[in-house]
Scaffold this motif. Structure first.
Motif, PDB file in Angstrom:
ATOM      1  N   PHE A  92      36.781 105.579  74.349  1.00  0.00           N
ATOM      2  CA  PHE A  92      35.809 106.170  75.268  1.00  0.00           C
ATOM      3  C   PHE A  92      34.814 107.050  74.518  1.00  0.00           C
ATOM      4  N   ARG A  93      35.300 107.731  73.484  1.00  0.00           N
ATOM      5  CA  ARG A  93      34.418 108.592  72.695  1.00  0.00           C
ATOM      6  C   ARG A  93      33.398 107.793  71.890  1.00  0.00           C
ATOM      7  N   SER A  94      33.833 106.678  71.298  1.00  0.00           N
ATOM      8  CA  SER A  94      32.953 106.059  70.297  1.00  0.00           C
ATOM      9  C   SER A  94      32.884 104.541  70.305  1.00  0.00           C
ATOM     10  N   ARG A  95      33.601 103.861  71.188  1.00  0.00           N
ATOM     11  CA  ARG A  95      33.558 102.393  71.193  1.00  0.00           C
ATOM     12  C   ARG A  95      33.443 101.886  72.637  1.00  0.00           C
ATOM     13  N   ARG A  96      32.240 102.013  73.149  1.00  0.00           N
ATOM     14  CA  ARG A  96      31.970 101.562  74.516  1.00  0.00           C
ATOM     15  C   ARG A  96      31.164 100.264  74.473  1.00  0.00           C
ATOM     16  N   ALA A  97      31.333  99.450  75.498  1.00  0.00           N
ATOM     17  CA  ALA A  97      30.682  98.138  75.522  1.00  0.00           C
ATOM     18  C   ALA A  97      30.226  97.799  76.933  1.00  0.00           C
ATOM     19  N   LEU A  98      29.261  96.911  77.008  1.00  0.00           N
ATOM     20  CA  LEU A  98      28.865  96.280  78.262  1.00  0.00           C
ATOM     21  C   LEU A  98      29.550  94.918  78.304  1.00  0.00           C
ATOM     22  N   ILE A  99      30.219  94.609  79.386  1.00  0.00           N
ATOM     23  CA  ILE A  99      30.894  93.311  79.538  1.00  0.00           C
ATOM     24  C   ILE A  99      30.119  92.503  80.577  1.00  0.00           C
ATOM     25  N   PRO A 100      29.323  91.514  80.159  1.00  0.00           N
ATOM     26  CA  PRO A 100      28.516  90.746  81.112  1.00  0.00           C
ATOM     27  C   PRO A 100      29.377  89.927  82.069  1.00  0.00           C
ATOM     28  N   ALA A 101      28.927  89.864  83.317  1.00  0.00           N
ATOM     29  CA  ALA A 101      29.583  89.079  84.356  1.00  0.00           C
ATOM     30  C   ALA A 101      28.551  88.761  85.429  1.00  0.00           C
ATOM     31  N   ASP A 102      28.904  87.858  86.332  1.00  0.00           N
ATOM     32  CA  ASP A 102      28.046  87.641  87.501  1.00  0.00           C
ATOM     33  C   ASP A 102      28.880  87.521  88.772  1.00  0.00           C
ATOM     34  N   GLY A 103      30.135  87.913  88.688  1.00  0.00           N
ATOM     35  CA  GLY A 103      31.014  87.974  89.846  1.00  0.00           C
ATOM     36  C   GLY A 103      32.396  88.413  89.406  1.00  0.00           C
ATOM     37  N   TYR A 104      33.183  88.926  90.341  1.00  0.00           N
ATOM     38  CA  TYR A 104      34.585  89.232  90.032  1.00  0.00           C
ATOM     39  C   TYR A 104      35.430  88.974  91.272  1.00  0.00           C
ATOM     40  N   TYR A 105      36.722  88.753  91.039  1.00  0.00           N
ATOM     41  CA  TYR A 105      37.648  88.405  92.115  1.00  0.00           C
ATOM     42  C   TYR A 105      38.604  89.557  92.405  1.00  0.00           C
ATOM     43  N   GLU A 106      38.962  89.678  93.690  1.00  0.00           N
ATOM     44  CA  GLU A 106      40.096  90.505  94.111  1.00  0.00           C
ATOM     45  C   GLU A 106      40.835  89.746  95.205  1.00  0.00           C
ATOM     46  N   TRP A 107      42.104  90.123  95.423  1.00  0.00           N
ATOM     47  CA  TRP A 107      42.963  89.431  96.378  1.00  0.00           C
ATOM     48  C   TRP A 107      43.363  90.381  97.506  1.00  0.00           C
ATOM     49  N   LYS A 108      43.323  89.856  98.734  1.00  0.00           N
ATOM     50  CA  LYS A 108      43.645  90.648  99.928  1.00  0.00           C
ATOM     51  C   LYS A 108      44.853  90.041 100.635  1.00  0.00           C
ATOM     52  N   ARG A 109      45.783  90.906 101.017  1.00  0.00           N
ATOM     53  CA  ARG A 109      46.936  90.466 101.794  1.00  0.00           C
ATOM     54  C   ARG A 109      46.497  90.178 103.228  1.00  0.00           C
ATOM     55  N   VAL A 110      46.779  88.978 103.709  1.00  0.00           N
ATOM     56  CA  VAL A 110      46.429  88.588 105.073  1.00  0.00           C
ATOM     57  C   VAL A 110      47.710  88.151 105.779  1.00  0.00           C
ATOM     58  N   GLY A 111      48.219  89.018 106.653  1.00  0.00           N
ATOM     59  CA  GLY A 111      49.461  88.709 107.345  1.00  0.00           C
ATOM     60  C   GLY A 111      50.616  88.553 106.374  1.00  0.00           C
ATOM     61  N   LYS A 112      51.469  87.584 106.644  1.00  0.00           N
ATOM     62  CA  LYS A 112      52.636  87.343 105.794  1.00  0.00           C
ATOM     63  C   LYS A 112      52.415  86.185 104.827  1.00  0.00           C
ATOM     64  N   GLY A 113      51.229  85.616 104.852  1.00  0.00           N
ATOM     65  CA  GLY A 113      50.940  84.496 103.977  1.00  0.00           C
ATOM     66  C   GLY A 113      50.519  84.944 102.590  1.00  0.00           C
ATOM     67  N   PRO A 114      50.105  83.993 101.772  1.00  0.00           N
ATOM     68  CA  PRO A 114      49.638  84.328 100.420  1.00  0.00           C
ATOM     69  C   PRO A 114      48.349  85.152 100.473  1.00  0.00           C
ATOM     70  N   LYS A 115      48.113  85.919  99.427  1.00  0.00           N
ATOM     71  CA  LYS A 115      46.897  86.729  99.370  1.00  0.00           C
ATOM     72  C   LYS A 115      45.656  85.831  99.310  1.00  0.00           C
ATOM     73  N   GLN A 116      44.598  86.302  99.959  1.00  0.00           N
ATOM     74  CA  GLN A 116      43.335  85.577  99.996  1.00  0.00           C
ATOM     75  C   GLN A 116      42.396  86.094  98.915  1.00  0.00           C
ATOM     76  N   PRO A 117      41.950  85.247  97.970  1.00  0.00           N
ATOM     77  CA  PRO A 117      40.998  85.713  96.958  1.00  0.00           C
ATOM     78  C   PRO A 117      39.587  85.841  97.527  1.00  0.00           C
ATOM     79  N   TYR A 118      38.873  86.839  97.046  1.00  0.00           N
ATOM     80  CA  TYR A 118      37.473  87.074  97.398  1.00  0.00           C
ATOM     81  C   TYR A 118      36.653  87.141  96.115  1.00  0.00           C
ATOM     82  N   LEU A 119      35.434  86.651  96.197  1.00  0.00           N
ATOM     83  CA  LEU A 119      34.496  86.775  95.083  1.00  0.00           C
ATOM     84  C   LEU A 119      33.448  87.823  95.440  1.00  0.00           C
TER      85      LEU A 119
END
Length: 219
Positions: free
Chosen positions: A89-116
């Motif tokens: 953090f003091r001396s080696r910081r970077a920009l990491i290019p992206a154009d989207g990222y994913y997260e997962w949401k729990r929906v009921g008792k089924g598998p988690k739903q991914p979102y972009l």
């Protein structure tokens, strides 16, 4: 946390967005499912300018006994003090290019739903990143982690954290080796919700082996 993202933007466009005038990075086509332990593209400071570099996603401090794995995320609230991250953090910081990222949401008792999550309009952006060196000479390994923060209103609907997305006007400060800690910490805030979009995608993205347009298909 942020454990998957996309980088579909061609390198020529990335060079324009991130102000890199040196050699373009290797390009094997769009990445729809960038995952931990993979080699990721980064932008780092270099002799008053910027250059592209490839880093392994999973930060290994120089003192680590086992560099084969490491944290993929660093919490903004503790990054300046935690031993695993404070030197980077003091001396080696970077920009990491992206154009989207994913997260997962729990929906009921089924598998988690991914979102972009993307910026409105789909423009490329930069995660706030850290990088480290491990080993020397031919055995040197360069690794990275992404910073996370509290979620904005869009991200909060899915997850209790979000990656730090830096506004373009902050790129110079984030890469400035002489920046003050307080200035840097002030950048680690949620990105404005009004400038982001999110939609559910196919569970095809759940496997890091899948790297194709099906990963980003809305459902």
């Amino acid at each position: 946390m942020c454990g998957r993202y996309t980088l579909r933007t061609p390198p020529e466009r990335l060079a324009q967005v991130f102000g890199v005038e040196g050699p373009l990075p290797e390009w094997s086509g769009p990445s729809y499912n960038v995952a931990p332990s993979q080699r990721v593209l980064a932008v780092v400071g270099a002799d008053g300018g910027r250059r592209f570099e490839h880093l392994r996603w999973g930060l290994a401090p120089a003192w680590s006994k086992d560099p084969s794995s490491g944290p993929i995320n660093a919490r903004s609230e503790t990054v300046a003090e935690k031993p695993s991250f404070r030197s980077a953090f003091r001396s080696r910081r970077a920009l990491i290019p992206a154009d989207g990222y994913y997260e997962w949401k729990r929906v009921g008792k089924g598998p988690k739903q991914p979102y972009l999550f993307t910026l409105a309009g789909g423009e490329p952006f930069a995660f706030a990143g850290l990088w480290e060196r491990w080993g020397e000479g031919e055995e040197e390994l360069r690794t990275a982690a992404l910073l996370t923060t509290e979620p904005n209103a869009v991200a909060r609907e899915v997850h209790d954290r979000m990656p730090v997305i830096l506004p373009r006007e902050a790129y110079d400060l984030w890469l400035d080796p002489d920046a003050e800690k307080e200035e840097l910490l002030a950048l680690l805030a949620p990105y404005p919700a009004r400038e982001m979009e999110a939609y559910p995608v196919s569970t095809h993205v759940n496997s890091p082996k899948n790297n194709d347009p099906e990963c980003v298909r809305p459902v």
